[in-house]
Design a protein around this motif. Sequence first.
Motif, PDB file in Angstrom:
ATOM      1  N   LEU A 183       0.816  -1.212   0.000  1.00 32.59           N
ATOM      2  CA  LEU A 183       0.000   0.000   0.000  1.00 32.59           C
ATOM      3  C   LEU A 183       0.852   1.266   0.000  1.00 32.59           C
ATOM      4  O   LEU A 183       0.464   2.281  -0.596  1.00 32.59           O
ATOM      5  N   CYS A 184       1.988   1.222   0.668  1.00 28.34           N
ATOM      6  CA  CYS A 184       2.906   2.376   0.638  1.00 28.34           C
ATOM      7  C   CYS A 184       3.410   2.634  -0.777  1.00 28.34           C
ATOM      8  O   CYS A 184       3.495   3.787  -1.228  1.00 28.34           O
ATOM      9  N   LYS A 185       3.739   1.567  -1.476  1.00 29.45           N
ATOM     10  CA  LYS A 185       4.186   1.709  -2.860  1.00 29.45           C
ATOM     11  C   LYS A 185       3.067   2.257  -3.728  1.00 29.45           C
ATOM     12  O   LYS A 185       3.299   3.114  -4.608  1.00 29.45           O
ATOM     13  N   LEU A 186       1.849   1.801  -3.491  1.00 33.64           N
ATOM     14  CA  LEU A 186       0.714   2.300  -4.261  1.00 33.64           C
ATOM     15  C   LEU A 186       0.465   3.780  -3.989  1.00 33.64           C
ATOM     16  O   LEU A 186       0.270   4.569  -4.924  1.00 33.64           O
ATOM     17  N   SER A 187       0.486   4.191  -2.733  1.00 35.08           N
ATOM     18  CA  SER A 187       0.203   5.586  -2.403  1.00 35.08           C
ATOM     19  C   SER A 187       1.274   6.531  -2.928  1.00 35.08           C
ATOM     20  O   SER A 187       0.982   7.689  -3.232  1.00 35.08           O
ATOM     21  N   SER A 188       2.496   6.059  -3.049  1.00 36.49           N
ATOM     22  CA  SER A 188       3.581   6.917  -3.531  1.00 36.49           C
ATOM     23  C   SER A 188       3.654   6.982  -5.047  1.00 36.49           C
ATOM     24  O   SER A 188       4.346   7.850  -5.592  1.00 36.49           O
ATOM     25  N   THR A 189       2.961   6.074  -5.736  1.00 36.13           N
ATOM     26  CA  THR A 189       3.016   6.046  -7.206  1.00 36.13           C
ATOM     27  C   THR A 189       1.659   6.271  -7.855  1.00 36.13           C
ATOM     28  O   THR A 189       1.584   6.291  -9.088  1.00 36.13           O
ATOM     29  N   ALA A 190       0.599   6.425  -7.076  1.00 31.85           N
ATOM     30  CA  ALA A 190      -0.734   6.617  -7.651  1.00 31.85           C
ATOM     31  C   ALA A 190      -0.771   7.893  -8.477  1.00 31.85           C
ATOM     32  O   ALA A 190      -0.222   8.919  -8.089  1.00 31.85           O
ATOM     33  N   SER A 191      -1.412   7.809  -9.625  1.00 32.65           N
ATOM     34  CA  SER A 191      -1.480   8.957 -10.526  1.00 32.65           C
ATOM     35  C   SER A 191      -2.664   9.871 -10.234  1.00 32.65           C
ATOM     36  O   SER A 191      -2.722  10.981 -10.754  1.00 32.65           O
ATOM     37  N   CYS A 192      -3.608   9.411  -9.432  1.00 33.03           N
ATOM     38  CA  CYS A 192      -4.764  10.227  -9.075  1.00 33.03           C
ATOM     39  C   CYS A 192      -5.382   9.650  -7.797  1.00 33.03           C
ATOM     40  O   CYS A 192      -5.109   8.497  -7.444  1.00 33.03           O
ATOM     41  N   PRO A 193      -6.207  10.418  -7.092  1.00 30.82           N
ATOM     42  CA  PRO A 193      -6.806   9.903  -5.854  1.00 30.82           C
ATOM     43  C   PRO A 193      -7.642   8.647  -6.058  1.00 30.82           C
ATOM     44  O   PRO A 193      -7.717   7.792  -5.171  1.00 30.82           O
ATOM     45  N   ALA A 194      -8.274   8.502  -7.239  1.00 34.59           N
ATOM     46  CA  ALA A 194      -9.136   7.337  -7.476  1.00 34.59           C
ATOM     47  C   ALA A 194      -8.356   6.031  -7.440  1.00 34.59           C
ATOM     48  O   ALA A 194      -8.900   4.993  -7.035  1.00 34.59           O
ATOM     49  N   ASP A 195      -7.086   6.060  -7.850  1.00 33.03           N
ATOM     50  CA  ASP A 195      -6.283   4.836  -7.823  1.00 33.03           C
ATOM     51  C   ASP A 195      -6.163   4.279  -6.410  1.00 33.03           C
ATOM     52  O   ASP A 195      -6.137   3.059  -6.214  1.00 33.03           O
ATOM     53  N   PHE A 196      -6.091   5.151  -5.455  1.00 35.67           N
ATOM     54  CA  PHE A 196      -5.943   4.725  -4.060  1.00 35.67           C
ATOM     55  C   PHE A 196      -7.299   4.440  -3.415  1.00 35.67           C
ATOM     56  O   PHE A 196      -7.453   3.475  -2.674  1.00 35.67           O
ATOM     57  N   ILE A 197      -8.285   5.277  -3.712  1.00 31.65           N
ATOM     58  CA  ILE A 197      -9.605   5.095  -3.109  1.00 31.65           C
ATOM     59  C   ILE A 197     -10.234   3.782  -3.555  1.00 31.65           C
ATOM     60  O   ILE A 197     -10.901   3.093  -2.771  1.00 31.65           O
ATOM     61  N   ASN A 198     -10.019   3.387  -4.797  1.00 34.05           N
ATOM     62  CA  ASN A 198     -10.592   2.134  -5.288  1.00 34.05           C
ATOM     63  C   ASN A 198     -10.059   0.921  -4.536  1.00 34.05           C
ATOM     64  O   ASN A 198     -10.736  -0.106  -4.435  1.00 34.05           O
ATOM     65  N   VAL A 199      -8.865   1.025  -4.014  1.00 35.15           N
ATOM     66  CA  VAL A 199      -8.313  -0.070  -3.210  1.00 35.15           C
ATOM     67  C   VAL A 199      -8.923  -0.056  -1.812  1.00 35.15           C
ATOM     68  O   VAL A 199      -9.224  -1.118  -1.244  1.00 35.15           O
TER      69      VAL A 199
END
Length: 403
Positions: A70-86
């Motif tokens: 999740l840390c890797k995802l939050s640091s590389t997400a291109s928009c808030p939706a990429d993280f919220i969908n998880v």
Amino acid sequence: MRTRRGLCYPRVMNLNNADGVVKRRKVVLPAGEQIGCRKKLKLSPEVDGGFPGGCDFFDALPDDLVLSILCKLSSTASCPADFINVLITCKRLNGLGLNSVVLSKASRRMLGVKAKNWSESAHRFLKLCADTGNVEACFTLGMIRFYCLQNRGTGASLMAKAAIGSHSPALYSLAIIQFNGSGGSKNDKNLPAGVALCARAAYLGHVDALRELGHCLQDGYGVKRNIAEGRRFLIQANARELATVLVACPSAVVPRSWLSWTPDRLATEGVCPLLSDFGCNVPSPAPHPANQFLSEWFSGRTPGPGLRLCSHSGCGRPETRRHEFRRCSVCGAVNYCSRACQALDWKLRHKVECAPVERWADGDGNNDGNDYLNGNGNGNENNNNDNNNVNGNVNEDVVMEES
């Protein structure tokens, strides 16, 4: 683990047969009813995970491993939706995704909330990220509170928190606040503090801060005048701006004259863009999500009676009091919060739009300042124009006065 429909992930259970044969559900229909042409229902298979008690594959993963993902995802997400969908996938991901370790790694683009999507929940999420020490969240929320929500105290505090973490955009934003006395009166300007903040941001490589510091040194604005040192900072800003574009777009075509210019070619080709106050005609850098939010926020509303926005499209800052920003004294149609915004907007659009007009006056006949920028985007205090055209570009003689 199942999704909301229970169709994507296999459901683990213990089977009595030793050979591990996959069992599938059968659709039982009432007597006399036929499926007809309907598509066959897809059901999740039941498999044996080999774990005692039939535990889930996902549940067997340790929290440390999931947190690192999740840390890797939050640091590389291109928009808030990429993280919220998880986060909305399951309760466990929702709980671990809001862990302070994950939120502290959130990238600039992941925190890039759109003004049209602003809500109390978005406000709480940014505040939660800021509380974890995320400097990007502190700066973004600080800008929104200071300029949009007009909560000057907490907004400035959040930007200061980001600046303490060596966040160069926050340092530069605080410098602009000090130069303009934003949130207070004209007497609240603190030019030396603005120069010091600009110097720190320039040390960290912020291009706009480098250009602002160069103009301050050339004009003696808040610091002892040093034309040679000011020119050095302006050239360094132009070089960094060009290097940033080349790294982001290696295929960009760069005229050889930009890099092989010699003084004896001045008479025939003019000033080398790298040596000008405005830099090369490279594509405009993408604005910070915080500035993008300000632009979107004030596109459908006015900042207040008699208040204006910075004319640079990538800035979005509004005035916090009347006549706070300086404007072009040639046409009087544009105004800027800083010299860096003036330089960027000049080469992007205002150079072809600016036309001399008769001396303009304020709507109320008042002009509460004498600061101005000379022909190269430079400013002098106390209306003291030395007419120093350092780069020799007389075609870019644009005067900026504080209204």
